[in-house]
Enzyme design. Structure first.
Site, PDB file in Angstrom:
ATOM      1  N   ARG A  92       0.817  -1.224   0.000  1.00  0.00           N
ATOM      2  CA  ARG A  92       0.000   0.000   0.000  1.00  0.00           C
ATOM      3  C   ARG A  92       0.843   1.261   0.000  1.00  0.00           C
ATOM      4  O   ARG A  92       0.539   2.224  -0.718  1.00  0.00           O
ATOM      5  CB  ARG A  92      -0.959  -0.014   1.197  1.00  0.00           C
ATOM      6  CG  ARG A  92      -1.839   1.220   1.347  1.00  0.00           C
ATOM      7  CD  ARG A  92      -2.461   1.691   0.046  1.00  0.00           C
ATOM      8  NE  ARG A  92      -3.181   0.651  -0.664  1.00  0.00           N
ATOM      9  CZ  ARG A  92      -3.515   0.733  -1.941  1.00  0.00           C
ATOM     10  NH1 ARG A  92      -3.174   1.784  -2.663  1.00  0.00           N
ATOM     11  NH2 ARG A  92      -4.182  -0.263  -2.512  1.00  0.00           N
ATOM     12  N   LYS A 127       3.434  24.822  -1.252  1.00  0.00           N
ATOM     13  CA  LYS A 127       2.145  24.279  -0.811  1.00  0.00           C
ATOM     14  C   LYS A 127       2.103  22.774  -1.060  1.00  0.00           C
ATOM     15  O   LYS A 127       1.296  22.266  -1.840  1.00  0.00           O
ATOM     16  CB  LYS A 127       1.006  25.009  -1.520  1.00  0.00           C
ATOM     17  CG  LYS A 127       0.951  26.488  -1.154  1.00  0.00           C
ATOM     18  CD  LYS A 127       0.038  27.264  -2.078  1.00  0.00           C
ATOM     19  CE  LYS A 127       0.116  28.759  -1.756  1.00  0.00           C
ATOM     20  NZ  LYS A 127      -0.525  29.579  -2.793  1.00  0.00           N
ATOM     21  N   LYS A 159       5.887  38.590   0.923  1.00  0.00           N
ATOM     22  CA  LYS A 159       4.470  38.482   0.613  1.00  0.00           C
ATOM     23  C   LYS A 159       3.671  39.573   1.331  1.00  0.00           C
ATOM     24  O   LYS A 159       4.251  40.404   2.037  1.00  0.00           O
ATOM     25  CB  LYS A 159       3.976  37.081   0.994  1.00  0.00           C
ATOM     26  CG  LYS A 159       4.653  35.978   0.182  1.00  0.00           C
ATOM     27  CD  LYS A 159       4.357  34.596   0.734  1.00  0.00           C
ATOM     28  CE  LYS A 159       2.905  34.214   0.564  1.00  0.00           C
ATOM     29  NZ  LYS A 159       2.537  34.002  -0.871  1.00  0.00           N
ATOM     30  N   GLU A 189       5.886  39.932  -3.812  1.00  0.00           N
ATOM     31  CA  GLU A 189       4.536  39.654  -4.287  1.00  0.00           C
ATOM     32  C   GLU A 189       3.768  40.967  -4.402  1.00  0.00           C
ATOM     33  O   GLU A 189       3.695  41.739  -3.448  1.00  0.00           O
ATOM     34  CB  GLU A 189       3.835  38.722  -3.295  1.00  0.00           C
ATOM     35  CG  GLU A 189       2.431  38.315  -3.704  1.00  0.00           C
ATOM     36  CD  GLU A 189       1.818  37.370  -2.677  1.00  0.00           C
ATOM     37  OE1 GLU A 189       1.926  36.148  -2.864  1.00  0.00           O
ATOM     38  OE2 GLU A 189       1.244  37.874  -1.690  1.00  0.00           O
TER      39      GLU A 189
END
Length: 233
Positions: A92, A127, A159, A189
């Site tokens: 698995r 991410k 950011k 950003e």
């Protein structure tokens, strides 16, 4: 990677595979076949092989395809032979990794095909699934994409929250320049043309256009390339 695999096996196996122990004789030997259920780009074969090796070094893994191969539905990509309990213990985890990484590589490849002929590169983000970053970024590369930064440590990426916390783009870029190595890039950003102009004036190396309408993106690109053609967008 071995340590990571052992942790994943501990999560899945725990004190032992009771289904196999209770139904199959301990000395049973088997041959397992791994085949493809959808067309796609294969990724994760070395990791799947390592899973079985960590479970039981006596298992024999025969790879019949390689990462990056375009495989068709029904293709047999590997055969694994040895102790039946060991095969079922590693099955698995090996399949989960193969499926996830091949899915990422396949999806990336579809985007690369859509970008064919354009002067751009497709890059990934941070991410990622916790614990899987190295593998998932590897799968992006197998699919034809490129890696962005691997973590918080290898580039300055200013950011919206950094901009708010430092008092603006100019202040943030200036503070970063004073403290980082001269070889490290600064990425900013931006969400408006005004922020693009400020990022350019502050000397940013890379500018992100985030959540900007297409017509504004075209204008931002024109301004960046006119003012600082070396800046990456």
């Amino acid at each position: 990677m071995r340590e990571q695999i052992r942790a994943w096996l501990d999560e899945d196996v725990g004190a032992g595979d009771v289904s196999s122990w209770s139904t199959i004789p301990a000395g049973s030997q088997s041959r397992a076949v791994i085949h493809v259920k959808e067309n796609g780009i294969l990724a994760g074969m070395p990791i799947a092989q390592l899973v079985f090796h960590v479970v039981d070094p006596s298992l024999t893994f025969h790879a019949l395809a390689a990462d990056g191969d375009k495989v068709q539905k029904g293709t047999v990509i590997a055969e694994v032979e040895g102790n039946t309990h060991s095969l079922l213990t590693g099955e698995r985890l090996a399949l989960n990794l193969l499926q996830r990484l091949s899915g990422i590589a396949t999806k990336t490849s579809s985007f690369i095909e859509a970008l064919d002929g354009l002067p751009v590169r497709l890059t990934d983000t941070r991410k990622t699934t916790p614990g899987h970053r190295l593998l998932e970024k590897y799968a992006v590369r197998i699919g034809g994409g490129s890696n962005h930064r691997f973590g918080l440590y290898d580039a300055v990426m200013i950011k919206d929250n950094h901009i708010k916390g430092s008092g603006g783009i100019t202040a943030a870029v200036s503070a970063a320049r004073r403290q980082i190595p001269h070889t490290m890039k600064i990425e900013v950003e931006t969400e408006s043309l005004a922020q693009v102009e400020e990022a350019l004036a502050s000397g940013a190396d890379i500018i992100i256009l985030d959540n900007i309408y297409n017509y504004l993106m075209k204008e931002a690109r024109l301004r960046i390339k006119t003012h600082s053609p070396h800046v990456i967008i």
